[in-house]
Write a protein that holds these residues in place. Structure first.
Motif, mmCIF file in Angstrom:
data_model
loop_
_atom_site.group_PDB
_atom_site.id
_atom_site.type_symbol
_atom_site.label_atom_id
_atom_site.label_comp_id
_atom_site.label_asym_id
_atom_site.label_seq_id
_atom_site.Cartn_x
_atom_site.Cartn_y
_atom_site.Cartn_z
ATOM 1 N N ILE A 1 31.674 11.488 -6.773
ATOM 2 C CA ILE A 1 32.028 10.357 -7.631
ATOM 3 C C ILE A 1 32.993 9.446 -6.893
ATOM 4 C CG2 ILE A 1 33.201 9.658 -9.762
ATOM 5 C CD1 ILE A 1 32.165 12.290 -10.995
ATOM 6 N N ARG A 2 34.009 10.031 -6.268
ATOM 7 C CA ARG A 2 34.999 9.239 -5.529
ATOM 8 C C ARG A 2 34.323 8.445 -4.412
ATOM 9 N NH1 ARG A 2 38.241 13.217 -3.815
ATOM 10 N NH2 ARG A 2 37.106 13.338 -1.873
ATOM 11 N N ASP A 3 33.418 9.071 -3.681
ATOM 12 C CA ASP A 3 32.720 8.389 -2.591
ATOM 13 C C ASP A 3 31.877 7.233 -3.112
ATOM 14 O OD1 ASP A 3 33.841 10.227 -0.885
ATOM 15 O OD2 ASP A 3 31.998 11.387 -0.600
ATOM 16 N N ARG A 4 31.181 7.451 -4.208
ATOM 17 C CA ARG A 4 30.329 6.382 -4.753
ATOM 18 C C ARG A 4 31.151 5.257 -5.361
ATOM 19 N NH1 ARG A 4 26.582 11.028 -6.370
ATOM 20 N NH2 ARG A 4 25.368 11.175 -4.466
ATOM 21 N N VAL B 1 32.957 -0.499 -5.315
ATOM 22 C CA VAL B 1 33.972 -1.553 -5.410
ATOM 23 C C VAL B 1 33.841 -2.588 -4.295
ATOM 24 C CG1 VAL B 1 35.610 -0.118 -6.659
ATOM 25 C CG2 VAL B 1 35.735 -0.216 -4.170
ATOM 26 N N ARG B 2 32.941 -2.384 -3.388
ATOM 27 C CA ARG B 2 32.717 -3.348 -2.311
ATOM 28 C C ARG B 2 32.027 -4.597 -2.855
ATOM 29 N NH1 ARG B 2 30.356 0.033 2.786
ATOM 30 N NH2 ARG B 2 32.064 1.507 2.993
ATOM 31 N N GLN B 3 32.086 -5.638 -2.070
ATOM 32 C CA GLN B 3 31.408 -6.888 -2.407
ATOM 33 C C GLN B 3 29.957 -6.845 -1.930
ATOM 34 O OE1 GLN B 3 32.917 -9.468 -4.121
ATOM 35 N NE2 GLN B 3 34.582 -7.998 -4.332
ATOM 36 N N GLY B 4 29.121 -7.655 -2.537
ATOM 37 C CA GLY B 4 27.755 -7.845 -2.075
ATOM 38 C C GLY B 4 26.824 -6.676 -2.321
ATOM 39 N N ALA B 5 25.886 -6.509 -1.381
ATOM 40 C CA ALA B 5 24.826 -5.507 -1.526
ATOM 41 C C ALA B 5 25.386 -4.094 -1.600
ATOM 42 C CB ALA B 5 23.851 -5.616 -0.356
ATOM 43 N N SER B 6 26.424 -3.808 -0.841
ATOM 44 C CA SER B 6 27.003 -2.458 -0.866
ATOM 45 C C SER B 6 27.499 -2.096 -2.256
ATOM 46 C CB SER B 6 28.167 -2.362 0.120
ATOM 47 O OG SER B 6 27.722 -2.559 1.432
ATOM 48 N N GLY B 7 28.189 -3.034 -2.895
ATOM 49 C CA GLY B 7 28.696 -2.785 -4.235
ATOM 50 C C GLY B 7 27.577 -2.572 -5.236
#
Length: 84
Positions: free
Chosen positions: A4-7, A12-18
């Motif tokens: 859960i922490r890793d995901r 919380v990242r911007q863009g496609a990663s988030g």
């Protein structure tokens, strides 16, 4: 809890990663809901993998998509940096 922490750190990242991180968190929540149904005796053990099959397929598709994005040098390819 570490998954859960890793995901969350991805979500919380911007863009496609988030977006991908949010998708993975949502799928994880669906799997946990199935597990809790098993613990609450709402479903039996043989039913659990049947109920999780589509969730798992969606997870796999999302992870394959991430691999393709990584080759395209997407924001997903950036390593997660932790402090401390």
């Amino acid at each position: 809890m570490h998954l859960i922490r890793d995901r969350i750190s991805i979500a919380v990242r911007q863009g496609a990663s988030g977006e991908i991180g949010l998708e993975l968190l949502a799928l994880q929540q669906q799997q946990f809901m199935q597990w809790h149904q098993l613990k609450d005796c709402a479903i039996d053990w043989p039913t659990l993998p049947l109920n999780c099959r589509q969730i798992r397929k969606h997870f796999d598709v999302t992870l394959v998509y991430c691999g393709l994005r990584e080759k395209a040098r997407s924001p997903w390819a950036q390593p997660v940096r932790t402090q401390g």
